[in-house]
Design an enzyme around this catalytic site. Structure first.
Site, PDB file in Angstrom:
ATOM      1  N   GLN A   1      -9.693   1.971   2.003  1.00  0.00           N
ATOM      2  CA  GLN A   1      -9.961   0.955   1.421  1.00  0.00           C
ATOM      3  C   GLN A   1      -9.398  -0.051   1.662  1.00  0.00           C
ATOM      4  O   GLN A   1      -8.231  -0.964   1.149  1.00  0.00           O
ATOM      5  CB  GLN A   1      -9.526   1.537  -0.390  1.00  0.00           C
ATOM      6  N   HIS A   2      -9.731  -0.298   2.868  1.00  0.00           N
ATOM      7  CA  HIS A   2      -8.718  -1.669   3.452  1.00  0.00           C
ATOM      8  C   HIS A   2      -9.493  -2.255   4.771  1.00  0.00           C
ATOM      9  O   HIS A   2     -10.808  -1.726   5.030  1.00  0.00           O
ATOM     10  CB  HIS A   2      -7.476  -2.113   3.899  1.00  0.00           C
ATOM     11  N   ALA A   3      -9.490  -3.740   5.067  1.00  0.00           N
ATOM     12  CA  ALA A   3      -9.657  -4.138   6.622  1.00  0.00           C
ATOM     13  C   ALA A   3      -8.234  -4.815   7.270  1.00  0.00           C
ATOM     14  O   ALA A   3      -7.650  -4.835   6.664  1.00  0.00           O
ATOM     15  CB  ALA A   3     -10.305  -5.161   6.037  1.00  0.00           C
TER      16      ALA A   3
END
Ligand code: TYD
Length: 136
Positions: free
Chosen positions: A52-54
């Site tokens: 749940q990240h970039a």
């Protein structure tokens, strides 16, 4: 470029013989960066969603060296899901791509190769912030 083209599934050569399998991954060759960091995720169950990240700077290759999991990948435009279920396959995640890892099997060991040393500041953990940055 489509999201599948941006995040190709990579197949590594199996140098195994009658004694068992052996998979080699050399930085800059089978994967498109020099490896600076390795980490692995295990003991996550089927209900857990990780990632749940970039990342603004890091590129990754994700490989389930045991068991399986799914990687949900987004670029603000498209969404794809890649199932990692073989020790000789991985998925390449370039910079500024949103990813969630989920549906881990009990025996899942998800190996991650990264192009950078860890820096928490290069992570974008808010999806709306991510959309804002890719559209600016
Ligand atoms: P996190 O990014 O939440 O893991 P995931 O992407 O699998 O959801 O990382 C969990 C914790 O581990 C967090 O406190 C940051 C730390 N961490 C490091 O110190 N170094 C690393 O290389 C990674 C990937 C995480």
């Amino acid at each position: 470029m489509t999201l599948r083209e941006k995040c190709p599934v990579l197949y590594f050569s199996d140098l195994g013989d009658e004694r068992g399998k052996l998979v080699v991954i050399e930085g800059g060759q089978a994967i498109p960066f020099e490896i600076k960091r390795v980490f692995y995720i295990y003991d996550s169950d089927s209900a857990v969603v990780r990632g749940q990240h970039a990342n603004r700077e890091s590129e990754f290759v994700l490989i389930n060296v045991a068991g399986k999991s799914k990687v949900r990948i987004k670029d603000g435009n498209e969404e794809i899901v890649v199932e990692l279920n073989k020790p000789m396959m991985g998925v390449y995640i370039p910079k500024m791509i949103w990813k969630d890892m989920c549906e881990f099997s009990k025996d899942s060991v998800l190996l991650v190769l990264a192009s950078t040393h860890y820096d928490g500041n290069e992570y974008i953990r808010d999806y709306y912030e991510y959309l804002k940055e890719i559209n600016s």
